[in-house]
Design an enzyme around this catalytic site. Structure first.
Site, PDB file in Angstrom:
ATOM      1  N   LYS A   4       0.630   5.771   7.891  1.00 17.35           N
ATOM      2  CA  LYS A   4       1.147   5.973   6.570  1.00 17.35           C
ATOM      3  C   LYS A   4       0.114   5.898   5.543  1.00 17.35           C
ATOM      4  O   LYS A   4       0.469   6.868   4.476  1.00 17.35           O
ATOM      5  CB  LYS A   4       2.075   4.631   6.312  1.00 17.35           C
ATOM      6  CG  LYS A   4       2.674   4.527   4.736  1.00 17.35           C
ATOM      7  CD  LYS A   4       3.294   3.273   4.701  1.00 17.35           C
ATOM      8  CE  LYS A   4       2.370   1.828   4.661  1.00 17.35           C
ATOM      9  NZ  LYS A   4       1.772   1.714   3.242  1.00 17.35           N
TER      10      LYS A   4
ATOM     11  N   LYS B 270      -7.431   1.865  -3.006  1.00 14.12           N
ATOM     12  CA  LYS B 270      -6.825   1.229  -1.514  1.00 14.12           C
ATOM     13  C   LYS B 270      -6.901   2.773  -0.600  1.00 14.12           C
ATOM     14  O   LYS B 270      -7.353   2.478   0.697  1.00 14.12           O
ATOM     15  CB  LYS B 270      -5.481   0.807  -1.598  1.00 14.12           C
ATOM     16  CG  LYS B 270      -4.968   0.194  -0.223  1.00 14.12           C
ATOM     17  CD  LYS B 270      -5.914  -0.697   0.520  1.00 14.12           C
ATOM     18  CE  LYS B 270      -5.220  -1.011   1.825  1.00 14.12           C
ATOM     19  NZ  LYS B 270      -4.270  -1.895   2.128  1.00 14.12           N
TER      20      LYS B 270
ATOM     21  N   SER C 129       0.951  -1.187   0.004  1.00 15.55           N
ATOM     22  CA  SER C 129       0.007  -0.030  -0.021  1.00 15.55           C
ATOM     23  C   SER C 129       1.029   1.072   0.009  1.00 15.55           C
ATOM     24  O   SER C 129       1.611   1.700   1.012  1.00 15.55           O
ATOM     25  CB  SER C 129      -1.081   0.012   1.173  1.00 15.55           C
ATOM     26  OG  SER C 129      -1.956  -1.071   1.118  1.00 15.55           O
TER      27      SER C 129
END
Length: 291
Positions: free
Chosen positions: A240, A172, A97
């Protein structure tokens, strides 16, 4: 049909993906700097590779499960990286990701070296990977994504081609907005139920099928209620991802006040030393109000 696969990155997610690929009959060559992680897959039938280049040599697919664009760049284009071992035309499937812009840059660099690229981040975590029920969102050319699906069907029941390279990662980020806010909402609701004297472990069944139902409610409210902190993900990984969401929000001039707060709460927990813990550790926010 089974395949010869190189797996670069054998952490929580990479290890689960690798386990599933082995269980479905694929040949797996794995590289990770953490030899204990590699050994876990070797014990299940994988072969250990001394470098990413060695793992990629002769592979039909190279699966990347890493934590940042910097690490991916080193693993693919650095010394003894994937690009040094993979044959021309090899398909790299990045299941990490990372932000969409970095993905497009990495894919362009791969193309210069005659390597193909599909970004296929996931939702469902290690538990779903182990039973082949991940949700995957893929970005890349039609042909590359079709080729990627031949392998990824072993680990996913929901696979969607979102568009060109980078769109999988953008999707995502949308997923992480919904998950991040969902985790916080369920954590708050769990503590309210506990403080009010309701058996929170019964609530998921009581609400099943209603508008408030969700996979997060079903899986996490019982864990929140019992402070079950077993690790299937990491709070600092959510930081993140939500940081990347906020970067995209600024670039697209999208107001996201709730997501901004969610990001800061996860950052606070990380600063308190809980970054490596599962989302279940969000309950530490309420430790002063334990029932």
């Amino acid at each position: 049909m089974t395949h010869n696969v190189a797996l670069i990155g054998a952490g929580v997610m990479g290890g689960a993906i690798g386990t599933r690929l082995l269980e479905t009959g694929n040949t797996l060559h794995v590289f990770d700097l953490d030899q204990e992680r590699v050994a876990e897959l070797v014990a299940k039938g994988a072969a250990s590779a001394s470098t990413a280049a060695d793992a990629a040599a002769g592979a039909d697919y190279v699966v990347l499960s890493l934590n940042s664009p910097r690490i991916i760049r080193m693993a693919v284009f650095g010394e003894a990286g994937v690009a040094m071992g993979a044959r021309a035309g090899t398909l790299l499937i990045d299941m990490s990701s990372i932000d969409p812009g970095a993905t497009r840059e990495l894919a362009a660099e791969a193309a210069e070296k005659q390597l193909r690229w599909v970004d296929s981040p996931l939702s469902g975590g290690a538990p779903k990977a182990l039973i082949g029920e991940l949700t995957l969102m893929a970005g890349g050319s039609e042909q590359d994504v079709t080729d990627a699906h031949r392998l990824l069907q072993h680990v996913a029941t929901n696979f969607t081609h979102m568009g060109p390279v980078g769109t999988g990662q953008t999707t995502k980020l949308v997923n992480q907005v919904l998950c991040g806010l969902g985790f916080l909402a369920v954590a708050e609701a769990t503590q309210l139920a506990l403080n009010a004297g309701v058996d929170a472990e019964k609530i998921p069944m009581a609400l099943k099928g209603g508008r408030a139902d969700s996979a997060i409610l079903q899986e996490y409210m019982p864990r929140f209620a019992t402070r079950d902190y077993r690790r299937t993900g990491r709070i600092d990984n959510m930081v993140k991802d939500l940081d990347a969401v906020m970067d995209l929000a600024r670039a697209t001039q999208t107001a996201m006040p709730l997501t901004s707060l969610c990001d800061e709460i996860h950052r606070l927990l990380t600063a308190q030393g809980l970054g490596g813990e599962d989302q279940a550790a969000l309950m530490e926010l309420f430790k002063r109000t334990l029932p």
